[in-house]
Design a protein around this motif. Structure first.
Motif, PDB file in Angstrom:
ATOM      1  N   MET A   1     -39.435   5.304 -17.545  1.00  0.00           N
ATOM      2  CA  MET A   1     -38.773   4.193 -18.251  1.00  0.00           C
ATOM      3  C   MET A   1     -38.558   2.975 -17.337  1.00  0.00           C
ATOM      4  SD  MET A   1     -35.183   4.590 -20.275  1.00  0.00           S
ATOM      5  CE  MET A   1     -34.046   4.306 -18.924  1.00  0.00           C
ATOM      6  N   LEU A   2     -38.791   1.819 -17.906  1.00  0.00           N
ATOM      7  CA  LEU A   2     -38.481   0.573 -17.202  1.00  0.00           C
ATOM      8  C   LEU A   2     -37.119   0.063 -17.683  1.00  0.00           C
ATOM      9  CD1 LEU A   2     -41.912  -1.275 -17.603  1.00  0.00           C
ATOM     10  CD2 LEU A   2     -41.040  -0.169 -15.515  1.00  0.00           C
ATOM     11  N   TYR A   3     -36.484  -0.730 -16.845  1.00  0.00           N
ATOM     12  CA  TYR A   3     -35.227  -1.375 -17.224  1.00  0.00           C
ATOM     13  C   TYR A   3     -35.491  -2.867 -17.402  1.00  0.00           C
ATOM     14  CZ  TYR A   3     -33.030   2.938 -15.715  1.00  0.00           C
ATOM     15  OH  TYR A   3     -32.676   4.252 -15.583  1.00  0.00           O
ATOM     16  N   ALA A   4     -34.842  -3.430 -18.375  1.00  0.00           N
ATOM     17  CA  ALA A   4     -35.064  -4.858 -18.587  1.00  0.00           C
ATOM     18  C   ALA A   4     -33.734  -5.598 -18.690  1.00  0.00           C
ATOM     19  CB  ALA A   4     -35.884  -5.097 -19.850  1.00  0.00           C
ATOM     20  N   VAL A   5     -33.777  -6.845 -18.277  1.00  0.00           N
ATOM     21  CA  VAL A   5     -32.586  -7.686 -18.277  1.00  0.00           C
ATOM     22  C   VAL A   5     -32.932  -9.016 -18.935  1.00  0.00           C
ATOM     23  CG1 VAL A   5     -31.034  -9.002 -16.789  1.00  0.00           C
ATOM     24  CG2 VAL A   5     -31.529  -6.599 -16.268  1.00  0.00           C
ATOM     25  N   ILE A   6     -32.035  -9.460 -19.788  1.00  0.00           N
ATOM     26  CA  ILE A   6     -32.263 -10.711 -20.515  1.00  0.00           C
ATOM     27  C   ILE A   6     -31.781 -11.884 -19.676  1.00  0.00           C
ATOM     28  CG2 ILE A   6     -31.600 -12.039 -22.571  1.00  0.00           C
ATOM     29  CD1 ILE A   6     -31.379  -9.332 -24.056  1.00  0.00           C
ATOM     30  N   ARG A   7     -32.625 -12.881 -19.579  1.00  0.00           N
ATOM     31  CA  ARG A   7     -32.225 -14.140 -18.942  1.00  0.00           C
ATOM     32  C   ARG A   7     -31.628 -15.018 -20.036  1.00  0.00           C
ATOM     33  NH1 ARG A   7     -34.493 -17.473 -14.835  1.00  0.00           N
ATOM     34  NH2 ARG A   7     -33.230 -19.365 -14.724  1.00  0.00           N
ATOM     35  N   ARG A   8     -30.412 -15.493 -19.783  1.00  0.00           N
ATOM     36  CA  ARG A   8     -29.715 -16.277 -20.803  1.00  0.00           C
ATOM     37  C   ARG A   8     -29.478 -17.708 -20.333  1.00  0.00           C
ATOM     38  NH1 ARG A   8     -27.672 -12.943 -24.756  1.00  0.00           N
ATOM     39  NH2 ARG A   8     -27.972 -10.747 -24.251  1.00  0.00           N
ATOM     40  N   ALA A   9     -29.371 -18.585 -21.288  1.00  0.00           N
ATOM     41  CA  ALA A   9     -29.101 -19.982 -20.961  1.00  0.00           C
ATOM     42  C   ALA A   9     -27.668 -20.097 -20.435  1.00  0.00           C
ATOM     43  CB  ALA A   9     -29.262 -20.853 -22.197  1.00  0.00           C
ATOM     44  N   ASP A  10     -27.507 -20.847 -19.359  1.00  0.00           N
ATOM     45  CA  ASP A  10     -26.146 -21.068 -18.879  1.00  0.00           C
ATOM     46  C   ASP A  10     -25.667 -22.476 -19.212  1.00  0.00           C
ATOM     47  OD1 ASP A  10     -27.734 -22.421 -17.152  1.00  0.00           O
ATOM     48  OD2 ASP A  10     -27.117 -21.333 -15.343  1.00  0.00           O
TER      49      ASP A  10
ATOM     50  N   VAL B   1     -38.937   1.215 -22.407  1.00  0.00           N
ATOM     51  CA  VAL B   1     -38.163   0.116 -21.807  1.00  0.00           C
ATOM     52  C   VAL B   1     -36.742   0.177 -22.340  1.00  0.00           C
ATOM     53  CG1 VAL B   1     -37.907  -2.393 -21.620  1.00  0.00           C
ATOM     54  CG2 VAL B   1     -40.191  -1.370 -21.584  1.00  0.00           C
ATOM     55  N   LYS B   2     -35.798   0.060 -21.421  1.00  0.00           N
ATOM     56  CA  LYS B   2     -34.386   0.137 -21.804  1.00  0.00           C
ATOM     57  C   LYS B   2     -33.681  -1.194 -21.539  1.00  0.00           C
ATOM     58  CE  LYS B   2     -30.205   2.912 -21.001  1.00  0.00           C
ATOM     59  NZ  LYS B   2     -29.766   4.223 -20.469  1.00  0.00           N
ATOM     60  N   ILE B   3     -32.926  -1.638 -22.515  1.00  0.00           N
ATOM     61  CA  ILE B   3     -32.048  -2.794 -22.318  1.00  0.00           C
ATOM     62  C   ILE B   3     -30.665  -2.411 -22.827  1.00  0.00           C
ATOM     63  CG2 ILE B   3     -31.568  -5.211 -22.879  1.00  0.00           C
ATOM     64  CD1 ILE B   3     -34.475  -5.653 -23.409  1.00  0.00           C
ATOM     65  N   ALA B   4     -29.677  -2.499 -21.964  1.00  0.00           N
ATOM     66  CA  ALA B   4     -28.289  -2.316 -22.394  1.00  0.00           C
ATOM     67  C   ALA B   4     -27.517  -3.532 -21.913  1.00  0.00           C
ATOM     68  CB  ALA B   4     -27.703  -1.035 -21.789  1.00  0.00           C
ATOM     69  N   LEU B   5     -26.838  -4.194 -22.827  1.00  0.00           N
ATOM     70  CA  LEU B   5     -26.100  -5.388 -22.438  1.00  0.00           C
ATOM     71  C   LEU B   5     -24.912  -5.005 -21.553  1.00  0.00           C
ATOM     72  CD1 LEU B   5     -26.009  -7.624 -25.648  1.00  0.00           C
ATOM     73  CD2 LEU B   5     -27.878  -7.159 -24.055  1.00  0.00           C
ATOM     74  N   ASP B   6     -24.566  -5.900 -20.640  1.00  0.00           N
ATOM     75  CA  ASP B   6     -23.338  -5.655 -19.887  1.00  0.00           C
ATOM     76  C   ASP B   6     -22.168  -6.267 -20.662  1.00  0.00           C
ATOM     77  OD1 ASP B   6     -23.200  -8.374 -19.299  1.00  0.00           O
ATOM     78  OD2 ASP B   6     -24.010  -8.144 -17.275  1.00  0.00           O
ATOM     79  N   ARG B   7     -20.954  -6.040 -20.167  1.00  0.00           N
ATOM     80  CA  ARG B   7     -19.766  -6.457 -20.934  1.00  0.00           C
ATOM     81  C   ARG B   7     -19.726  -7.964 -21.119  1.00  0.00           C
ATOM     82  NH1 ARG B   7     -17.605  -4.398 -24.931  1.00  0.00           N
ATOM     83  NH2 ARG B   7     -18.765  -2.679 -24.005  1.00  0.00           N
ATOM     84  N   HIS B   8     -20.163  -8.682 -20.099  1.00  0.00           N
ATOM     85  CA  HIS B   8     -20.179 -10.137 -20.188  1.00  0.00           C
ATOM     86  C   HIS B   8     -21.081 -10.590 -21.337  1.00  0.00           C
ATOM     87  CE1 HIS B   8     -20.927 -14.325 -19.049  1.00  0.00           C
ATOM     88  NE2 HIS B   8     -19.816 -14.255 -18.357  1.00  0.00           N
TER      89      HIS B   8
ATOM     90  N   ALA C   1     -37.035  -9.820 -18.538  1.00  0.00           N
ATOM     91  CA  ALA C   1     -37.933  -9.280 -17.513  1.00  0.00           C
ATOM     92  C   ALA C   1     -37.635  -7.805 -17.323  1.00  0.00           C
ATOM     93  CB  ALA C   1     -37.737 -10.023 -16.193  1.00  0.00           C
ATOM     94  N   ALA C   2     -38.699  -7.034 -17.046  1.00  0.00           N
ATOM     95  CA  ALA C   2     -38.537  -5.590 -16.856  1.00  0.00           C
ATOM     96  C   ALA C   2     -38.993  -5.203 -15.462  1.00  0.00           C
ATOM     97  CB  ALA C   2     -39.343  -4.828 -17.901  1.00  0.00           C
ATOM     98  N   ALA C   3     -38.414  -4.128 -14.944  1.00  0.00           N
ATOM     99  CA  ALA C   3     -38.809  -3.619 -13.627  1.00  0.00           C
ATOM    100  C   ALA C   3     -38.445  -2.144 -13.541  1.00  0.00           C
ATOM    101  CB  ALA C   3     -38.124  -4.427 -12.526  1.00  0.00           C
ATOM    102  N   GLU C   4     -38.756  -1.561 -12.382  1.00  0.00           N
ATOM    103  CA  GLU C   4     -38.563  -0.118 -12.233  1.00  0.00           C
ATOM    104  C   GLU C   4     -37.073   0.264 -12.201  1.00  0.00           C
ATOM    105  OE1 GLU C   4     -41.027   2.058 -12.279  1.00  0.00           O
ATOM    106  OE2 GLU C   4     -42.635   0.557 -12.279  1.00  0.00           O
ATOM    107  N   THR C   5     -36.257  -0.636 -11.679  1.00  0.00           N
ATOM    108  CA  THR C   5     -34.818  -0.350 -11.634  1.00  0.00           C
ATOM    109  C   THR C   5     -34.060  -1.525 -12.245  1.00  0.00           C
ATOM    110  OG1 THR C   5     -34.381  -1.432  -9.519  1.00  0.00           O
ATOM    111  CG2 THR C   5     -35.137   0.869  -9.422  1.00  0.00           C
TER     112      THR C   5
END
Lengths: 285, 863
Positions: B190-199, B422-429, B236-240
């Protein structure tokens, strides 16, 4: 979020810890209980190269009797402070304030010294330590120690007299045996950080206040001591009316923060109300 | 460094480089996923473990502190199959709903229980002691009453031996930490992915630059506009997870900042920056409500008004005339509400596995497995038969998990590209910024009554909803459905701003309309010296609510309420009442299968349980037919694939009313086949399917709005609340709340009660504490953690009494309708009225912060 990567050292003596700090300079960050440091690391507000963990230094833990003082090791947890008979007998104000800190989980890990050096103005241990006239022992490079009075210890928001390469090792509190004490904390939901809190400890003689100490939490960038109120309380009967008059000016000259919990005027108002309640309770009225 | 702590009596090897939290090591390296991470900041207690016997939050404990330590996680609390008395008590007293906070509560309560018993024997601790001991634990579902009951019962020694009863059939998995939520799913490769958000709150975005070797996709809408701070831009996704975070940060996103507006007042002015400039852009504005968005005209950032009239012109002219003549019968008030964040404890999360091109499997934290399977198939132009959606356990949703959201689309796209899970879990923020909110807004209510009879002559409700970039408010329209059919008019306006989108939230628009309407009604009663219950009873044609008025009048809390403004002194008590009205929704296409497999009864439906209890409802329905224990029935839920028939989403209070009678019907058909005796493996293969269909009577299910079938009749609720106001600090304590709920027959009483208690606690949060706050200079959400966004905890919980009026829904199969939403609508309004009764000052702005209350009292005193 995941904190940035960093190195980790776990010394077992104060000298080793100081040596590690000397070696890494401002790249090092001290880990006490971690209850404030970990959130900061996670938010990447601070990205140290090396974390120096004080958790394995036995000398920094525990409470002992030293004549007219009690001495608390900087790494003593809130839970240990709360459970300690010396503290509840000779500095009950500190016990009462510590009992309001966060929740049991945090109190099991968080340390008195860690909280004092972190110096969050909404934290609950600064005001009682200040009110009790504590002395703080700071060890520096080479192991020399110096003693700083609580009045000089808190310098600004998150800033204390503990400099780079130094460690807070002990909190020495003059015994206030037989003093009444109360910590009046105002929050919107249970177990929040203090919006405002007041630490009061009083020695009464036959219904009259003989001595009083009052510290304020979150009424400025540091804990504050209300010396004029302390003086005004001396000689007053422990009645609602007398105390009300004596504490009326407690917020004069303070510059508390404005935030989502209320503006500075509201905080000044709260300080007056809470001081009255704290002193009344401390005086057993 | 490497060390070997004892974890649940087993020696485990931990390899850490010094930066990990204990929670990470426990979940990721030891695979003990019962320990949950919710806030990540030591506020919520979901990650509580025992470290050398003491409860600590593992998210703030450095992993290095596990060296030489003895660790107990929730998985180690029971002794094999022999549950700890606290776990048994949680099961019997139903101290849980979605279960996501439960492992932390169980560990914390075990620590307290064991110490208490050692020191106090079987003396019962009082509520205050329990609240203090479990202060570091939060539950968004609001299961606090059940938790109080459970901890007290365990401390009394009532659960020392024996198995005890199980109120919630999936309770055992939840109290032992074995329930697997989407956030706990890990697949090989499984890959992990993180969303890039507009700041920033508004921007035009150029082409994305993806560094070579990075797996990433663009998530912007076709017009490449950012309209709110926190909007997904790319993923974007990556191994960790660590690498994915760095990869997301390294993406080149050329933002061209644009002018933006977050204040609805400024957004309404001519010349304000436009959130949507063209007709096409407006068409793509997200729907913040549950139903269909009807067309309305736009003027700048203002959309509407959408009018809901009944003799609307007459209502308008009557009010206008009453204003001119200064009639005493006209009460006009303006109310303001703040945006409330759903705060589901399990964040939005998805694991997408498209490694086999012919089969897409998606684990997601959703309120609608079936709806999502179809939505995914449509979005990716797939045969729905090739898609499977899994949500075995869902850690709360409250309306925010009803649609196909970014993390799922993103994970599927990345899995398609990489042919890996591929896994995406949002963080609390992210969860507190980007997953929706109950929009705040402004309501003006004009209520005209006859000065002599107090009958309603006209009602006008003008609302402005502040749903950020989302539209579709129905706050005003909902106010039209409650009292007498007199001339009335609602005008709903959406004011769009560059703020995060609103989303359906448990009774969308409900608490907001009631905050305004029910306080206005209270004001009329006060002005004419009428009992607020009697006045409502005079106006109200709903027989079920009439029954609730009779119940409420008899409550000592109500009978002994003080006269408004009669009190002096520091602490003032007050009692308030507010009524609720809600629609009845049903999913008539629901199908439930009951079968016998391996000698056991099995009930299957393509639905899910987000803590509301649908698993238990199905089990009880089948168990009742066969006269067995609900725990004897195997419930297959939380999955949708081609082999399963249609199941309802958990939204619009429609799950139980769709499932219960259907399951009973299927079970009855199986019973007919197997005969009267016990079910054994001799009956394997017996199976029956039932379809819900419409209700009995003329119009079974009169109409469908946005895929939701609206049934006949309205459900009803009434809340009577008692508060104590500290007039020196402005703090309000809620002492007691009585909730009367009229939804007909209750199928799972313990769970229904818990859900109604939770709705009151969410109402306390809405009334007193909760408020999304944005930074006006950047549009960023300031309340994106659980320290700055405060939800009520045990110590803020009033004593709660729930009364069910079970009659009046006989024409509905099963005899009862849903309660999740109707129970949520009037708590906050009843608290507003209670504060008025206590102080003589009416709080019109939510939340009723202490500083606001104090300022209000002072202004009144000056007047």
């Amino acid at each position: 979020m995941i904190p940035a990567s960093f190195d980790y050292v776990a010394p077992t003596t104060v000298d080793e810890a100081l040596a590690a700090l000397a070696e890494h300079g401002d790249d090092a960050k001290v880990l006490a209980g971690g209850q404030s440091l970990l959130p900061i690391l996670r938010m990447r507000l601070n990205a140290p190269g090396v974390v120096v963990d004080l958790g394995r230094i036995p000398d920094l833990q525990g409470v002992c009797d030293d004549g007219d003082h009690i001495v608390i090791g900087a790494m003593t947890t809130y839970a240990a402070v709360l459970a300690d008979d010396l503290v509840s007998t000779h500095a009950s104000l500190l016990s009462k304030a510590v009992a309001t800190v966060a929740d049991p989980q945090i109190r099991h890990r968080g340390t008195l010294g860690g909280a004092l050096v972190h110096a969050d103005p909404a934290g609950d241990v600064g005001a009682p330590v200040l009110a009790l006239g504590a002395e703080l022992v700071v060890a520096g490079p080479g192991g020399q120690t110096r003693t700083v009075t609580a009045d000089d210890f808190f310098e600004d928001l998150f800033t204390t007299a503990v400099g780079e390469g130094e460690l807070l090792t002990q909190i020495r509190i003059p015994k206030h045996t037989g003093w009444g004490a109360h910590y009046e904390k105002f929050v919107r939901v249970s177990h929040q950080w203090s919006i405002v809190a007041v630490a009061a400890t009083v020695r009464s003689e036959g219904g009259t206040i003989a001595e009083a100490r009052v510290g304020l939490t979150n009424m400025g960038s540091t804990p504050l001591r209300a010396v004029s109120v302390e003086n005004a309380l001396v000689g007053q009967p422990a009645t609602d009316e007398a105390i009300r008059a004596a504490v009326a000016s407690v917020a004069d000259g303070t510059n508390p923060p404005s935030d989502l919990n209320g503006d500075s005027d509201y905080r000044r108002h709260l300080a007056t109300v809470l001081t009255r309640r704290a002193v009344l309770a401390a005086a057993g009225a | 460094m490497e060390f070997t702590p004892s974890v649940n009596d087993e020696s485990r090897v931990a390899r850490v480089d010094g930066h990990e939290s204990a929670a990470q090591v426990i979940r990721d390296d030891f695979g003990l996923t019962g320990t949950k991470v919710v806030c990540g900041g030591g506020v919520c207690g979901a990650c509580t473990i025992l470290l050398d016997g003491d409860p600590v939050v593992s998210c703030l404990t450095p992993a290095t502190r596990l060296r030489d330590a003895t660790v107990t996680t929730v998985e180690g609390i029971a002794d094999g199959d022999d549950l700890h008395p606290v776990q048994r008590a949680f099961l019997e007293h139903d101290g849980l709903q979605c279960g996501y906070c439960t492992p932390g509560f169980v560990v914390g309560a075990v620590a307290f229980h064991d110490r208490w018993r050692a020191e106090h024997g079987t003396t019962e601790p009082d509520r205050h002691t329990i609240a203090d001991a479990l202060a570091g634990h939060l539950c968004r579902c609001g299961s606090y009453e059940g938790i109080f009951r459970a901890v007290a019962a365990a401390c009394r020694g009532e659960h020392d031996g024996g198995a005890g009863t199980v109120a919630r059939v999936d309770g055992p998995e939840k109290v032992t930490g074995s329930a697997v939520y989407t956030t706990d799913v890990t697949l090989p490769g499984m890959l992990y992915a993180v969303i890039r958000r507009a700041d920033i709150a508004a921007a035009r975005v150029g082409p994305l630059t993806i560094p070579p070797g990075t797996l990433a996709v663009d998530l912007l809408p076709p017009d490449r506009r950012v309209r709110w701070a926190g909007q997904p831009v790319a993923v974007a996704a990556a191994e960790t997870l660590d690498e994915a975070r760095r990869a997301a940060a390294a993406l080149g996103v050329p933002f061209t900042p644009l002018a933006f507006v977050t204040d609805p007042e400024i957004a309404s002015r001519p010349g304000a920056p436009l959130v949507y400039e063209t007709k096409d852009e407006r068409k793509r504005a997200p729907n913040g409500s549950e139903g269909t968005v009807f067309p309305a005209s736009w003027k700048g950032n203002r959309r509407g008004p959408s009018r809901t009239p009944y003799l609307g012109s007459l209502a308008k002219s009557r009010v206008a005339k009453a204003r001119t003549t200064g009639r005493r019968g006209l009460v006009e008030l303006e109310f303001h509400t703040a945006a409330q964040l759903h705060t589901s404890f399990e964040p939005h999360a998805c694991v997408a596995d498209w490694s086999d091109p012919d089969r897409l499997r998606v684990w997601m934290s959703t309120q609608g497995v079936e709806a999502m399977r179809l939505a995914i198939a449509e979005r990716f132009d797939l045969d729905p038969a090739k898609v499977e959606v899994v949500a075995d356990y869902v850690g709360g949703g409250f309306g925010s998990k009803l649609s196909l959201t970014t993390e799922t689309v993103a994970a599927i796209r990345l899995s398609r590209l990489s042919r890996r899970p591929v896994k995406i879990a949002l963080d609390r923020h992210e969860e507190l910024t980007a997953t929706g909110n109950r929009p705040g807004g402004r309501s003006r209510v004009s209520l005209l009554v006859d000065e002599r009879t107090h009958g309603i002559e006209a009602l006008l409700v003008d609302t402005e909803s502040h749903g950020g970039v989302a539209i579709g408010s129905t706050v005003g329209a909902l106010s039209m459905l409650v009292y007498e059919r007199t001339p009335r008019l609602a005008r709903d306006v959406d004011v769009v701003t560059n703020a995060p989108p609103g989303a359906p939230f448990r009774g969308p628009g409900g608490p907001t309309y009631a905050w305004a309407l029910e306080q206005t009604v209270d004001e009329v009663a006060h002005r004419f010296g009428r009992d607020p219950i009697d006045l409502r009873a005079q106006w109200d044609g709903n027989e079920k609510r009439q029954a609730l008025y009779r119940w409420a009048r008899a409550l000592p809390t109500w009978r002994e309420r003080p006269a408004t403004g009669s009190q002096t002194g520091r602490f003032r008590r007050g009692v308030g009442v507010a009524a609720a009205n809600w629609l009845y929704f049903v999913d008539a296409d629901t199908e439930v299968v009951v079968s016998v497999e391996g000698g056991r009864l099995v009930v299957t439906c393509a639905s899910q349980d987000m803590g509301t209890g649908s698993r238990t409802v199905l089990a009880r329905a089948v168990a009742g037919v066969f006269d067995v224990e609900p725990t004897d029935v195997v419930v297959r839920l939380g999955r949708s694939d081609a082999s399963l028939a249609h199941g309802p989403a958990s939204g619009g209070s429609r799950t139980t009313v769709s499932l219960w009678s259907t399951a009973v019907e299927a079970a009855t058909a199986v019973r007919a086949q197997v005969g009267a005796g016990a079910v054994t493996s001799a009956h394997d293969g017996v199976s029956a399917t039932a379809r819900r269909g419409g209700d009995r009577g003329l119009r079974a299910v009169p109409f469908t709005v946005g895929g939701i079938q609206v049934g006949r009749g309205f459900s009803a609720a009434l809340h009577v609340s008692e508060v104590e106001v500290d007039t020196r600090t402005g703090r309000t304590r809620v002492l007691r709340v009585h909730g009367g709920i009229a939804v007909g027959r209750i199928h799972a009483p313990a769970l229904a009660r818990s859900q109604c208690e939770g709705s009151i606690i969410q109402g306390v949060g809405l009334a007193l504490h909760e408020q999304q706050v944005l930074d006006p200079h950047s549009g960023l959400t300031l309340t994106a953690n659980l320290e700055d966004y405060r939800i009520p905890q045990l110590g803020d919980t009033p004593e709660i009494d729930i009364h069910f009026h079970e009659e009046g829904w006989d024409r509905v199969p099963g005899g009862g309708v849903g309660l999740g939403e109707v129970a949520t609508i009037s708590p906050a309004a009843s608290l507003g009225n209670a504060i008025f009764n206590a102080t003589g000052w009416r709080p019109t702005t939510l939340p009723v912060r202490p500083d606001r209350l104090l300022a209000g009292l002072r202004a009144d005193a000056v007047r």
